[in-house]
Structure formats: structure tokens, C-alpha cells
Motif scaffolding. Structure first.
Motif, PDB file in Angstrom:
ATOM      1  N   TRP A 366      64.574  30.165 138.290  1.00  0.00           N
ATOM      2  CA  TRP A 366      65.768  29.404 137.934  1.00  0.00           C
ATOM      3  C   TRP A 366      66.168  28.460 139.053  1.00  0.00           C
ATOM      4  O   TRP A 366      65.798  28.628 140.218  1.00  0.00           O
ATOM      5  N   VAL A 367      66.910  27.433 138.652  1.00  0.00           N
ATOM      6  CA  VAL A 367      67.446  26.441 139.581  1.00  0.00           C
ATOM      7  C   VAL A 367      68.958  26.482 139.469  1.00  0.00           C
ATOM      8  O   VAL A 367      69.517  26.289 138.375  1.00  0.00           O
ATOM      9  N   LEU A 368      69.621  26.743 140.575  1.00  0.00           N
ATOM     10  CA  LEU A 368      71.089  26.739 140.629  1.00  0.00           C
ATOM     11  C   LEU A 368      71.538  25.446 141.303  1.00  0.00           C
ATOM     12  O   LEU A 368      70.974  25.052 142.328  1.00  0.00           O
ATOM     13  N   THR A 369      72.573  24.792 140.744  1.00  0.00           N
ATOM     14  CA  THR A 369      72.941  23.456 141.219  1.00  0.00           C
ATOM     15  C   THR A 369      74.414  23.371 141.620  1.00  0.00           C
ATOM     16  O   THR A 369      75.170  22.580 141.050  1.00  0.00           O
ATOM     17  N   PRO A 390      76.413  23.259 155.841  1.00  0.00           N
ATOM     18  CA  PRO A 390      75.861  23.232 154.481  1.00  0.00           C
ATOM     19  C   PRO A 390      74.468  23.855 154.376  1.00  0.00           C
ATOM     20  O   PRO A 390      74.159  24.512 153.378  1.00  0.00           O
ATOM     21  N   ARG A 391      73.643  23.641 155.390  1.00  0.00           N
ATOM     22  CA  ARG A 391      72.301  24.223 155.339  1.00  0.00           C
ATOM     23  C   ARG A 391      72.372  25.737 155.286  1.00  0.00           C
ATOM     24  O   ARG A 391      71.674  26.380 154.473  1.00  0.00           O
ATOM     25  N   ALA A 392      73.191  26.325 156.142  1.00  0.00           N
ATOM     26  CA  ALA A 392      73.322  27.780 156.144  1.00  0.00           C
ATOM     27  C   ALA A 392      73.861  28.278 154.808  1.00  0.00           C
ATOM     28  O   ALA A 392      73.435  29.323 154.307  1.00  0.00           O
ATOM     29  N   ALA A 393      74.782  27.533 154.213  1.00  0.00           N
ATOM     30  CA  ALA A 393      75.344  27.931 152.921  1.00  0.00           C
ATOM     31  C   ALA A 393      74.279  27.884 151.830  1.00  0.00           C
ATOM     32  O   ALA A 393      74.182  28.800 150.999  1.00  0.00           O
ATOM     33  N   ALA A 394      73.470  26.825 151.816  1.00  0.00           N
ATOM     34  CA  ALA A 394      72.412  26.717 150.812  1.00  0.00           C
ATOM     35  C   ALA A 394      71.424  27.876 150.951  1.00  0.00           C
ATOM     36  O   ALA A 394      70.989  28.470 149.949  1.00  0.00           O
ATOM     37  N   ILE A 395      71.071  28.201 152.179  1.00  0.00           N
ATOM     38  CA  ILE A 395      70.149  29.317 152.422  1.00  0.00           C
ATOM     39  C   ILE A 395      70.772  30.623 151.939  1.00  0.00           C
ATOM     40  O   ILE A 395      70.104  31.460 151.314  1.00  0.00           O
ATOM     41  N   ALA A 396      72.062  30.805 152.211  1.00  0.00           N
ATOM     42  CA  ALA A 396      72.734  32.044 151.826  1.00  0.00           C
ATOM     43  C   ALA A 396      72.765  32.216 150.309  1.00  0.00           C
ATOM     44  O   ALA A 396      72.555  33.319 149.792  1.00  0.00           O
ATOM     45  N   VAL A 397      73.029  31.135 149.585  1.00  0.00           N
ATOM     46  CA  VAL A 397      73.019  31.217 148.118  1.00  0.00           C
ATOM     47  C   VAL A 397      71.619  31.554 147.619  1.00  0.00           C
ATOM     48  O   VAL A 397      71.437  32.407 146.732  1.00  0.00           O
ATOM     49  N   GLN A 398      70.606  30.910 148.202  1.00  0.00           N
ATOM     50  CA  GLN A 398      69.236  31.172 147.775  1.00  0.00           C
ATOM     51  C   GLN A 398      68.832  32.619 148.048  1.00  0.00           C
ATOM     52  O   GLN A 398      68.183  33.266 147.227  1.00  0.00           O
ATOM     53  N   GLN A 399      69.221  33.140 149.188  1.00  0.00           N
ATOM     54  CA  GLN A 399      68.875  34.519 149.516  1.00  0.00           C
ATOM     55  C   GLN A 399      69.592  35.511 148.603  1.00  0.00           C
ATOM     56  O   GLN A 399      69.060  36.578 148.294  1.00  0.00           O
ATOM     57  N   LYS A 400      70.772  35.142 148.145  1.00  0.00           N
ATOM     58  CA  LYS A 400      71.547  36.028 147.273  1.00  0.00           C
ATOM     59  C   LYS A 400      71.007  36.043 145.850  1.00  0.00           C
ATOM     60  O   LYS A 400      70.996  37.085 145.192  1.00  0.00           O
ATOM     61  N   PHE A 401      70.527  34.877 145.364  1.00  0.00           N
ATOM     62  CA  PHE A 401      70.142  34.767 143.958  1.00  0.00           C
ATOM     63  C   PHE A 401      68.663  34.432 143.737  1.00  0.00           C
ATOM     64  O   PHE A 401      68.202  34.435 142.592  1.00  0.00           O
ATOM     65  N   SER A 402      67.936  34.098 144.800  1.00  0.00           N
ATOM     66  CA  SER A 402      66.528  33.673 144.716  1.00  0.00           C
ATOM     67  C   SER A 402      66.406  32.337 143.988  1.00  0.00           C
ATOM     68  O   SER A 402      67.383  31.629 143.788  1.00  0.00           O
ATOM     69  N   LEU A 413      70.979  19.283 149.716  1.00  0.00           N
ATOM     70  CA  LEU A 413      70.061  20.266 150.299  1.00  0.00           C
ATOM     71  C   LEU A 413      69.442  21.116 149.209  1.00  0.00           C
ATOM     72  O   LEU A 413      70.133  21.549 148.282  1.00  0.00           O
ATOM     73  N   ILE A 414      68.148  21.338 149.315  1.00  0.00           N
ATOM     74  CA  ILE A 414      67.417  22.142 148.342  1.00  0.00           C
ATOM     75  C   ILE A 414      66.813  23.328 149.082  1.00  0.00           C
ATOM     76  O   ILE A 414      65.876  23.177 149.861  1.00  0.00           O
ATOM     77  N   ALA A 415      67.386  24.503 148.865  1.00  0.00           N
ATOM     78  CA  ALA A 415      66.900  25.716 149.528  1.00  0.00           C
ATOM     79  C   ALA A 415      65.958  26.455 148.591  1.00  0.00           C
ATOM     80  O   ALA A 415      66.227  26.596 147.395  1.00  0.00           O
ATOM     81  N   HIS A 416      64.851  26.928 149.147  1.00  0.00           N
ATOM     82  CA  HIS A 416      63.852  27.637 148.357  1.00  0.00           C
ATOM     83  C   HIS A 416      63.195  28.677 149.248  1.00  0.00           C
ATOM     84  O   HIS A 416      63.540  28.817 150.439  1.00  0.00           O
ATOM     85  N   GLU A 417      62.253  29.397 148.691  1.00  0.00           N
ATOM     86  CA  GLU A 417      61.652  30.515 149.418  1.00  0.00           C
ATOM     87  C   GLU A 417      60.946  30.077 150.688  1.00  0.00           C
ATOM     88  O   GLU A 417      60.899  30.818 151.674  1.00  0.00           O
ATOM     89  N   GLN A 418      60.396  28.856 150.692  1.00  0.00           N
ATOM     90  CA  GLN A 418      59.617  28.387 151.847  1.00  0.00           C
ATOM     91  C   GLN A 418      60.465  27.674 152.895  1.00  0.00           C
ATOM     92  O   GLN A 418      59.980  27.411 153.995  1.00  0.00           O
ATOM     93  N   GLY A 419      61.700  27.310 152.587  1.00  0.00           N
ATOM     94  CA  GLY A 419      62.509  26.585 153.561  1.00  0.00           C
ATOM     95  C   GLY A 419      63.605  25.789 152.901  1.00  0.00           C
ATOM     96  O   GLY A 419      64.117  26.153 151.842  1.00  0.00           O
TER      97      GLY A 419
END
Length: 493
Positions: A366-369, A390-402, A413-419
């Protein structure tokens, strides 16, 4: 396809400085003089008729760059004055040597703002107060100097980064407003995201002759994508048919919000989806068919009625106009458990943040926007915490929801599993209703056309912003989301 640009932290750029000096086998003052010459050359290129220059210098290497610029201006016989926020008697190392260089060229140095004339339109102001090491709040007299720079009518060139902007996050509560920023050795993340985008003006990068190999020895914070580096859709074969290009289902449009879901459906169509279905409130059926007869509109009054519609689509987008009432919760609960790639936006994210629907679910497809406010709700924090990094926030959302997380902003900012990736695209005219609905539809359409969620996110963010730029050629104020639909179609090929 070109490679993306790496963006670095302040600490990493300092390491690049060290590696460059070692590789080039030059004294650090030589690199400082290169920086000063590069910035001065940009000043003359931008303002060739400059009549006078004011340089605001701090006490570190950034101030040293400013003294070099002042010396070069004096050599060109351009009237120049330096305002020193740190008494020259307290300078050390390269900054002291640069100050002495300026003095030898006859540069007038003052330490009181009362002795400095206000900058007019013929005066170029150089901000060399603080460099990449800044964090926290401005101290006096730097804060006063920043106010003086911003209140003047002369154009402003910032050396390396506008004073008051965090190089690592782009946060800025009190900072110089520059027209151009000349940055050295490595591009700093803070110039391209957060408040930094609004403060830096045009960004010019100068490598100062640093050898390419030093960049392989450090890790960037972010990779910056643009039109040349995002993956594009392949050309269509001559015998193509609609089922090859994805069936997109848009779910949304509670009472009073039918336009949001319809705009998402329209943008999915203009981005090339083969088939588009829309599940919405029954009262929106007639309007949707009138506006977009290409869209298959299904009236639904419950999650149970949505169920049979979930079997056919290749991708489902939930959220535009969804609302937070039980109707929206039911639809998200059903769609969120479908074994189909998802795009979540708007109230789908707000419902997700509430924790009652899809609680604990993490998905890779899924993609969260979220925008800043939605990201804060997803993280159960306030918006200031998101804006601070903002970068830390994007990473935190990605880690919480994948999955893939798109934190929308001037530097998205686009956070994903690789960076983390970053895309600067769009303009202030896009600060109007419906823009996020278009992005949702574009992402879904691209996933339906066989891009991965990450590839779709990158291309969609660039495409959405560039469509906004093209549409804004007629003016930013009054730009409507639907003005962008024709441009989405032109740009997607």
C-alpha cells in the motif's frame, strides 16, 4: 534514466570537506577561497550591474567565505562593506586568514549595525552568518542581522545555506530569505525540504573540484529524483487493449464530498488507467455520470455493498471525500482487507490514525499519502514535530505501517523499506482543494499499469507537480485541481 541526486546531512558534508581536502592535497583555506570565488561568480552572473555589496559575516567557515567574497568585490572595485557579527579579533584559523585577506584588499569592516546603511535595490546582500552547523534558535547579534537582511530591499545571496535553516531537516523559525543559495561540496537536505524550500530561492551547486570518488565513501540522507531520474511508463504496443492497463477502483465521496472521489477517478483516467470504477454515495451517481461517463459508478450505502466490487480491480484507492462517519469506516475496513494493492489518502488516513479500523495492520503493497497534519495524526504527535524533521516523520510513519509513505509538501518525501526519496515539484498555486485527490488517482493508475508502488509513487509525485507547474503558467492564484487534468494526460507518456 539518470541517477538521482544524493542529499547529505551537515555531518556528512563536513566529512566530504575533509575527504576533498585530503584528496586534492590542498590547505583548507584554498578550498574556502574556491568557495568564495564560486559564490562571487554567481553573484556577478545574477546581478551583473551590482552597484554595492554588503556582506554579513559570522565567526566560522561560513563567515570566512563571506570575507573572501568581500575581498574579491574590492578587487573588482565594487564598493563593499562587511558587517561582522563576531569581532575580527576573536576569529581563528581559516576565518581569520580570510578576514586578513579582506583587510589587505581594503574592505571596510564594521561591527555595529548602526554603522551600516540600509540595503536598497542596487545593493546585493551576502548572507555568510551561519553555515551547516546551525541548530536550535538564533542568538544575538545574529538574529538582529537576519532581521536587517530580510527588511532590506536588496536581493540576497546565501552562502552554502540561508542562516537559520537546518541543513539536516529544513526546519526554520527565524531565517534569512534568500534569492539564491550557492551551496558547496554536497547538496544539503535542508535546502530541498521543509521550510528550507521557502528560504533558499534558487539553489546553485558548486563541487569546488571535489573528486567523484569521495562521494562513494559516505551515505546520503536522501535521494532526490526529478524528471530525468523517475521511471516512466513504457510505450504502448500497437495491439494494446484496456484490460492491460489496470482496473482502478476509487472508494470515497460521502455526503457533500462527492467531488473529491470523482476528481480522483478523473485523474486516474487521465493518467492512463484502462478501467475506472467509483464506489460512492448514491446521491452522487447522476453528477458523476454526467461529468465522467467513462467512469463506472456504483452507489454503495454500506461496506457489505462494497464487498462484490473488490474482486475485479487491480488497485484500490480509498479516501477522497470518504469522511470519518460510520459509512467511511465500513468502506475502509472492507477495502483494507482486500488482497489488492491499496492507495490511502485523506480521511482513510485519519480513520487509520484513530486506531479502530485496520488496527495493527502493516502492508507492503500500500501507499499512504499524508500531508503534515495527517502524518501528525498517524504518529500521535503535533504538526510542529513533523515540521521540525519531515524526513524523520516520514520514516516513522513507514516503520509503523510499512509500504510506501508519501509525506506531501514543497519537498515531498517518499519513505520506503530501502530508504527515503525526495521530489521537488509543483508550486504554491497548488495550495487549494482537490490536489491530493488528483495525486491519489495518478498513483493508483500507475500501479494499475504495472509500476511497483514505489515506482508509481515517484512518478506520480513528479507528474502531479509538473502538471501543476504547466497549469500555473496562466497564474498561480485561482489554480484549480481540474485545470491540471489535461496536463496529466500530456505528461504521462
Amino acid at each position: 534514466m539518470d541517477t538521482p541526486q544524493p542529499l547529505y546531512s551537515a555531518a556528512t558534508v563536513r566529512e566530504l570537506d575533509r575527504l576533498a581536502i585530503a584528496a586534492l592535497k590542498i590547505p583548507s583555506i584554498t578550498l574556502m577561497k574556491r568557495a568564495g570565488r564560486a559564490a562571487f561568480a554567481q553573484l556577478l552572473q545574477r546581478w551583473p550591474e551590482v552597484k554595492r555589496i554588503q556582506v554579513f559575516c559570522g565567526g566560522g567557515n561560513n563567515g570566512g567565505d563571506g570575507y573572501v567574497i568581500a575581498a574579491l568585490a574590492a578587487q573588482k572595485q565594487i564598493p563593499v562593506t562587511v558587517y561582522a557579527c563576531v569581532d575580527p579579533a576573536e576569529l581563528k584559523g581559516d576565518a581569520l586568514e580570510a578576514c586578513e585577506y579582506a583587510r589587505r584588499e581594503g574592505v571596510h569592516i564594521v561591527t555595529s549595525l548602526t554603522e551600516l546603511d540600509s540595503a536598497d535595490g542596487n545593493t546585493v546582500v551576502v548572507d555568510a552568518l551561519l553555515g551547516t552547523g546551525f541548530s536550535g534558535e538564533l542568538r544575538e547579534p545574529v538574529g538582529h542581522a537576519v532581521d536587517r537582511i530580510n527588511k532590506g530591499s536588496g536581493p540576497v545571496l546565501a552562502v552554502d545555506i540561508p542562516s537559520g535553516v537546518s541543513a539536516d531537516s529544513g526546519s526554520a523559525s527565524h531565517a534569512v530569505q534568500a534569492d539564491i543559495t550557492v551551496t558547496f561540496i554536497g547538496r544539503k537536505l535542508g535546502l530541498f525540504c521543509g521550510r528550507g524550500v521557502a528560504h533558499c530561492g534558487d539553489v546553485v551547486f558548486e563541487s569546488l573540484g571535489a573528486p567523484e570518488q569521495i562521494y562513494t565513501e559516505v551515505e546520503p540522507l536522501v535521494q532526490r529524483y526529478d524528471a530525468a531520474s523517475v521511471k516512466r511508463l513504457p510505450p504502448r504496443a500497437a495491439d494494446s487493449y484496456k484490460n492491460q492497463f489496470g482496473h482502478v477502483l476509487i472508494v470515497g465521496g460521502d455526503s457533500g464530498y462527492g467531488g473529491a472521489a470523482l476528481m480522483a477517478a478523473q485523474s486516474a483516467a487521465r493518467a492512463g488507467a484502462g478501467l475506472i470504477s467509483l464506489a460512492t454515495r448514491p446521491e452522487h451517481l447522476a453528477a458523476a455520470l454526467t461529468r465522467s461517463p467513462e467512469v463506472m459508478v456504483h452507489p454503495v450505502i454500506s461496506g457489505q455493498e462494497l464487498e462484490p466490487l473488490l474482486e475485479g480491480p487491480d488497485v484500490i484507492a480509498v479516501g477522497p471525500g470518504l469522511g470519518r462517519a460510520p459509512w467511511g469506516e465500513q468502506l475502509l475496513a472492507r477495502a483494507g482487507r482486500a488482497e489488492t494493492p491499496l492507495v490511502l489518502d485523506a480521511d482513510a488516513l485519519n480513520i487509520l490514525a484513530g486506531g479502530r479500523v485496520l488496527a495493527g495492520i502493516k502492508r507492503n503493497d500500500w501507499v499512504l499519502t499524508p500531508h503534515v497534519g495527517e502524518a501528525a495524526r498517524l504518529l500521535d504527535c503535533d504538526t510542529e514535530e513533523v515540521l521540525a524533521d519531515p524526513r524523520a516523520a516520514a520514516i516513522a510513519v513507514q516503520q509503523k505501517f510499512s509500504g510506501v509513505v508519501i509525506l506531501k509538501g514543497a519537498g515531498t518525501l517518499i519513505a520506503h523499506e530501502q530508504g527515503v526519496d525526495l521530489i521537488n515539484s509543483g508550486n504554491p498555486g497548488m495550495a487549494s482543494g482537490g490536489m491530493g485527490d488528483l495525486l491519489t488517482g495518478i498513483i493508483a493508475a500507475l500501479i494499475g499499469q504495472h509500476l511497483s508502488p514505489l515506482e508509481a509513487a515517484r512518478l506520480a509525485v513528479w507528474l502531479h507537480g509538473e502538471a501543476g507547474n504547466r497549469a500555473a503558467e496562466d497564474g498561480q492564484r485561482g489554480l484549480l485541481a481540474t485545470d491540471m487534468l489535461p496536463w496529466i494526460r500530456r505528461l504521462v507518456d
